[in-house]
Design a protein around this motif. Structure first.
Motif, PDB file in Angstrom:
ATOM      1  N   ASP A 131     -76.236  58.522 113.960  1.00  0.00           N
ATOM      2  CA  ASP A 131     -76.114  59.546 115.415  1.00  0.00           C
ATOM      3  C   ASP A 131     -77.696  60.448 115.778  1.00  0.00           C
ATOM      4  O   ASP A 131     -78.695  60.567 114.288  1.00  0.00           O
ATOM      5  CB  ASP A 131     -75.479  60.912 115.150  1.00  0.00           C
ATOM      6  CG  ASP A 131     -75.571  61.649 116.445  1.00  0.00           C
ATOM      7  OD1 ASP A 131     -74.821  61.090 117.349  1.00  0.00           O
ATOM      8  OD2 ASP A 131     -75.843  62.333 116.016  1.00  0.00           O
ATOM      9  N   ILE A 132     -77.833  59.631 116.608  1.00  0.00           N
ATOM     10  CA  ILE A 132     -79.783  60.269 117.020  1.00  0.00           C
ATOM     11  C   ILE A 132     -79.499  61.161 117.886  1.00  0.00           C
ATOM     12  O   ILE A 132     -78.659  60.811 119.289  1.00  0.00           O
ATOM     13  CB  ILE A 132     -79.765  58.688 117.379  1.00  0.00           C
ATOM     14  CG1 ILE A 132     -80.473  57.544 116.851  1.00  0.00           C
ATOM     15  CG2 ILE A 132     -81.816  58.810 118.107  1.00  0.00           C
ATOM     16  CD1 ILE A 132     -81.053  56.579 116.976  1.00  0.00           C
ATOM     17  N   TRP A 133     -80.026  61.950 117.916  1.00  0.00           N
ATOM     18  CA  TRP A 133     -80.413  63.578 118.816  1.00  0.00           C
ATOM     19  C   TRP A 133     -81.816  64.011 119.269  1.00  0.00           C
ATOM     20  O   TRP A 133     -81.935  63.924 118.368  1.00  0.00           O
ATOM     21  CB  TRP A 133     -79.801  64.741 118.027  1.00  0.00           C
ATOM     22  CG  TRP A 133     -80.081  65.638 118.670  1.00  0.00           C
ATOM     23  CD1 TRP A 133     -79.965  65.961 120.366  1.00  0.00           C
ATOM     24  CD2 TRP A 133     -80.071  67.055 118.537  1.00  0.00           C
ATOM     25  NE1 TRP A 133     -80.199  67.352 120.507  1.00  0.00           N
ATOM     26  CE2 TRP A 133     -80.199  67.932 119.962  1.00  0.00           C
ATOM     27  CE3 TRP A 133     -79.994  67.429 117.059  1.00  0.00           C
ATOM     28  CZ2 TRP A 133     -80.441  69.380 119.470  1.00  0.00           C
ATOM     29  CZ3 TRP A 133     -80.547  68.651 116.580  1.00  0.00           C
ATOM     30  CH2 TRP A 133     -80.730  70.008 117.958  1.00  0.00           C
ATOM     31  N   LEU A 134     -81.223  63.126 120.396  1.00  0.00           N
ATOM     32  CA  LEU A 134     -82.908  63.594 121.390  1.00  0.00           C
ATOM     33  C   LEU A 134     -83.330  64.477 122.046  1.00  0.00           C
ATOM     34  O   LEU A 134     -82.546  64.697 123.291  1.00  0.00           O
ATOM     35  CB  LEU A 134     -83.192  61.679 122.194  1.00  0.00           C
ATOM     36  CG  LEU A 134     -83.493  60.519 121.444  1.00  0.00           C
ATOM     37  CD1 LEU A 134     -83.852  59.258 122.193  1.00  0.00           C
ATOM     38  CD2 LEU A 134     -84.963  60.395 120.535  1.00  0.00           C
ATOM     39  N   ALA A 155     -83.248  70.939 111.125  1.00  0.00           N
ATOM     40  CA  ALA A 155     -84.326  69.323 110.644  1.00  0.00           C
ATOM     41  C   ALA A 155     -84.899  69.746 112.292  1.00  0.00           C
ATOM     42  O   ALA A 155     -86.935  69.615 111.764  1.00  0.00           O
ATOM     43  CB  ALA A 155     -84.519  68.734 110.767  1.00  0.00           C
ATOM     44  N   ALA A 156     -84.842  69.768 113.282  1.00  0.00           N
ATOM     45  CA  ALA A 156     -85.752  70.045 114.097  1.00  0.00           C
ATOM     46  C   ALA A 156     -86.495  71.359 114.569  1.00  0.00           C
ATOM     47  O   ALA A 156     -87.772  70.909 115.134  1.00  0.00           O
ATOM     48  CB  ALA A 156     -84.307  70.460 115.494  1.00  0.00           C
ATOM     49  N   GLY A 186     -87.305  64.786 118.995  1.00  0.00           N
ATOM     50  CA  GLY A 186     -84.802  64.540 117.978  1.00  0.00           C
ATOM     51  C   GLY A 186     -84.966  64.492 116.796  1.00  0.00           C
ATOM     52  O   GLY A 186     -86.059  65.070 115.979  1.00  0.00           O
ATOM     53  N   VAL A 187     -83.214  63.987 116.486  1.00  0.00           N
ATOM     54  CA  VAL A 187     -82.714  64.098 114.819  1.00  0.00           C
ATOM     55  C   VAL A 187     -82.311  63.070 114.568  1.00  0.00           C
ATOM     56  O   VAL A 187     -81.338  62.477 115.768  1.00  0.00           O
ATOM     57  CB  VAL A 187     -82.789  65.595 113.921  1.00  0.00           C
ATOM     58  CG1 VAL A 187     -82.363  65.465 113.073  1.00  0.00           C
ATOM     59  CG2 VAL A 187     -83.593  66.100 114.469  1.00  0.00           C
ATOM     60  N   LEU A 213     -74.843  64.218 104.699  1.00  0.00           N
ATOM     61  CA  LEU A 213     -75.765  64.646 105.578  1.00  0.00           C
ATOM     62  C   LEU A 213     -77.022  63.888 105.735  1.00  0.00           C
ATOM     63  O   LEU A 213     -76.731  65.169 105.010  1.00  0.00           O
ATOM     64  CB  LEU A 213     -75.392  64.985 106.621  1.00  0.00           C
ATOM     65  CG  LEU A 213     -73.971  65.273 107.602  1.00  0.00           C
ATOM     66  CD1 LEU A 213     -73.334  65.665 108.777  1.00  0.00           C
ATOM     67  CD2 LEU A 213     -72.778  63.790 107.504  1.00  0.00           C
ATOM     68  N   LEU A 214     -78.280  63.613 105.912  1.00  0.00           N
ATOM     69  CA  LEU A 214     -79.254  63.515 105.826  1.00  0.00           C
ATOM     70  C   LEU A 214     -79.931  63.364 107.456  1.00  0.00           C
ATOM     71  O   LEU A 214     -79.626  62.435 108.131  1.00  0.00           O
ATOM     72  CB  LEU A 214     -79.503  62.020 104.925  1.00  0.00           C
ATOM     73  CG  LEU A 214     -81.192  62.349 104.918  1.00  0.00           C
ATOM     74  CD1 LEU A 214     -81.918  63.095 104.193  1.00  0.00           C
ATOM     75  CD2 LEU A 214     -81.780  60.562 103.994  1.00  0.00           C
ATOM     76  N   CYS A 215     -80.375  64.911 107.587  1.00  0.00           N
ATOM     77  CA  CYS A 215     -81.096  65.262 108.526  1.00  0.00           C
ATOM     78  C   CYS A 215     -82.465  64.526 108.538  1.00  0.00           C
ATOM     79  O   CYS A 215     -83.609  65.416 108.575  1.00  0.00           O
ATOM     80  CB  CYS A 215     -80.787  66.305 109.027  1.00  0.00           C
ATOM     81  SG  CYS A 215     -78.613  66.372 109.881  1.00  0.00           S
ATOM     82  N   ILE A 216     -82.985  64.136 109.271  1.00  0.00           N
ATOM     83  CA  ILE A 216     -84.389  63.291 109.497  1.00  0.00           C
ATOM     84  C   ILE A 216     -84.672  63.724 110.661  1.00  0.00           C
ATOM     85  O   ILE A 216     -84.546  62.655 111.799  1.00  0.00           O
ATOM     86  CB  ILE A 216     -84.963  61.730 108.898  1.00  0.00           C
ATOM     87  CG1 ILE A 216     -84.051  61.270 107.519  1.00  0.00           C
ATOM     88  CG2 ILE A 216     -85.855  61.734 108.876  1.00  0.00           C
ATOM     89  CD1 ILE A 216     -84.185  60.409 107.244  1.00  0.00           C
TER      90      ILE A 216
END
Length: 577
Positions: free
Chosen positions: A229-232, A251-252, A297-298, A284-287
């Protein structure tokens, strides 16, 4: 020779034993064998006395039947026959045989008297044999002890050798296991590096950030992630959180990767967080997608299995960093391209419509880069009624070339207000560019039309030559010697050239992007341009010059990929009715 004794009491038994010993000695039986014979016989005679009755001892000399006749060795046979009562009870005869190395005559073995001296002598002789046997036995015991010690030392050496071999085998197995582990780790590292290089090439190949965001999950699923999942973030920096995992929000805010799971991940450079309320059953790995200013984004990933390997996590963080760089570059490129296209549209103004002269222009940006370069065209009137038509090309691409092109266009219009021929205008532009931008160069061609003059005056500076089509359909290249490029460190006076231009004639001005190809050069392209311009009839150019411009571009630009900008300006002197 045969000797027989009746055994009924202990005296008979002693006499028989003594006689047997003397007879064995007479026949050269060795002391050890003689002692063994008499001892065995004594034990048998004791058995006879125990059972009672009359027993019979028979001694007989002869040869060994196992050897060849006439060459056999002499032997002494001893047989103890049981009494009738013992035989009836099932007692078998006792037999033994000893070799006789030295056959001898009758030794008077039967005459064993009751003389004490003789009995004592026989007893002493038996003791001598026994002593000799004991001596031999002592020697054998020493030899056995010696061999026992040697055997013990050998066994200790064998045990030590087995221990060393076992240790060597264990070390070898450990070395093989370490080698297999190292080979596996090296193969996994090579696989990760190969994937990282290939994925980076895919992500950086596009300048559309939407395409990059679309390709990233395709690269990771299913080998390195089950879902992506890409959150911009929005351009204004808003970070709406309810639709995203809490670890992604952390992370953000922190700019550090986060791992949300029931158990700590222990991943290098990654902070542990409680499991996400949106997906508590899976890690979940949030980078974050880092940039120099703030994260773009994340990226939130779920593992393809139970969890990630530490090296895989490091690779995922690095790939996300490279994806962030690619997205940032694509967004910057899009922003700069929008600015450049806006500037380009502002500079490509509408052409004038002077009496008797039709103008049609086409500009196509390159299909690579910022889609803007230094190619430009312009046409305007001079105070004396003349019309200036110009096509130019500033070296390079991008905003700098576009800004320099704008300055040259403005300077040319300013110089043309005071009059001047095309050569004079180009000379002034040359001086202007050399002093303004010493490291930037340009080419240009200028044509001047005047309603009262049936000629056209033109001049070029490092630019491809104009192409002229006469009313009868013939096309020729105006190949008079041009000036050098504008802006080079060289003092020059650019000359004017004048050619007749009757009504119905068409002059084509263009940039090298229209005619030049890397593999073919520029001359074949100019030849194609002359063919395309000569393919029109006079009526087509008079009535539809715009369509004629498109008709020239279609065969000239058959391929969709262009490495350079394309500019074309058609100047058609309308024919008289």
């Amino acid at each position: 020779m045969t000797r027989t004794w009746q055994i009924t009491d202990v005296t008979d038994a002693a006499r028989a034993r003594i006689a047997t010993a003397r007879l064995a000695a007479a026949f050269g039986v060795p002391p050890v064998e003689r002692a063994r014979l008499t001892a065995s016989l004594g034990a048998q005679l004791r058995l006879c006395l125990t059972k009672g009755g009359t027993w019979r001892l028979t001694l007989e000399t002869g040869t060994d039947s196992r050897t060849a006749p006439g060459a056999g060795q002499s032997v002494l046979h001893a047989v103890v026959t049981p009494s009738p009562e013992a035989a009836a009870a099932g007692q078998p005869p006792w037999r033994t045989t000893v070799p006789c190395p030295e056959p001898a005559a009758d030794a008077g073995a039967d005459a064993v008297a009751d003389d004490p001296a003789l009995l004592a002598e026989a007893l002493l002789g038996a003791d001598e044999d026994t002593a000799l046997v004991l001596e031999r036995l002592t020697e054998q015991e020493g030899l056995v002890e010696f061999h026992r010690e040697e055997l013990q030392q050998t066994n200790q050496g064998v045990v030590a050798l087995h221990a060393e071999l076992d240790a060597a085998g264990r070390a070898q197995r450990e070395a093989f296991a370490a080698e297999r582990k190292a080979r596996t780790e090296a193969e996994n590292a090579r696989r990760r590096l190969t994937f990282l290089a290939d994925a980076s090439a895919v992500l950086t190949a596009s300048l559309d950030h939407h395409e990059i965001v679309r390709r990233l999950p395709e690269l990771l699923v299913p080998e390195y992630a089950a879902s992506v999942d890409i959150w911009l973030f929005d351009q204004d920096g808003d970070r709406p959180g309810p639709a995203h995992a809490a670890a992604a929000v952390v992370a953000a805010r922190t700019g550090r990767p986060q791992y949300a799971a029931a158990q700590p991940g222990g991943l290098p450079g990654v902070d542990d967080q409680p499991p996400s309320a949106l997906a508590p059953e899976r890690p979940l790995l949030c980078i974050p997608l880092p940039t120099r200013q703030a994260p773009l984004g994340v990226v939130t990933l779920s593992p393809p299995g139970e969890r990630w390997d530490a090296d895989d996590a490091v690779m995922l963080v690095e790939l996300t960093r490279r994806a962030s760089i690619a997205i940032d570059h694509a967004q910057r490129y899009q922003h700069n391209r929008d600015i450049a296209e806006t500037l380009q549209r502002a500079l490509l103004t509408e052409l004038p419509a002077p009496p008797g002269l039709s103008l049609a222009a086409r500009y196509l940006p390159a299909t690579h880069g910022l889609n803007i370069g230094g190619d430009w065209y312009d046409a305007f009137r001079q105070p004396d009624g003349g019309v200036i038509a110009v096509v130019g090309d500033v070296t390079g691409h991008g905003l700098r070339a576009a800004v320099m092109m704008s300055q040259l266009r403005t300077a040319l219009r300013a110089y043309a207000v005071d009059g001047g021929s095309p050569g004079q205008l180009l000379t002034r532009l040359h001086i202007f560019l050399h002093h303004l931008q010493p490291d930037l160069f340009a080419t240009a061609v200028i044509a001047r039309f005047h309603p009262d003059d049936p000629t056209v005056t033109w001049a070029a500076a490092g630019h491809p030559p104009p192409v002229l089509r006469t009313p009868d359909g013939r096309v020729r290249t105006l190949d008079a010697k041009p000036g050098a490029m504008l802006g080079i460190p060289l003092r020059q006076e650019i000359a004017d050239h004048t050619v007749p231009m009757a009504p119905g004639s068409t002059l084509a001005l263009y940039t090298d992007g229209l005619v030049e190809r890397r593999a073919l050069g520029i001359d074949p392209g100019i030849a194609r341009l002359t063919d395309a311009l000569g393919s029109f009839g006079p009526a087509e150019l008079d009535t539809d010059l715009e369509g004629s411009a498109d008709g020239i571009l279609r065969p000239m630009l058959s391929d969709s990929e262009r490495d350079d900008d394309v500019c074309l300006l058609l100047c058609h002197l309308r024919g008289t009715d």
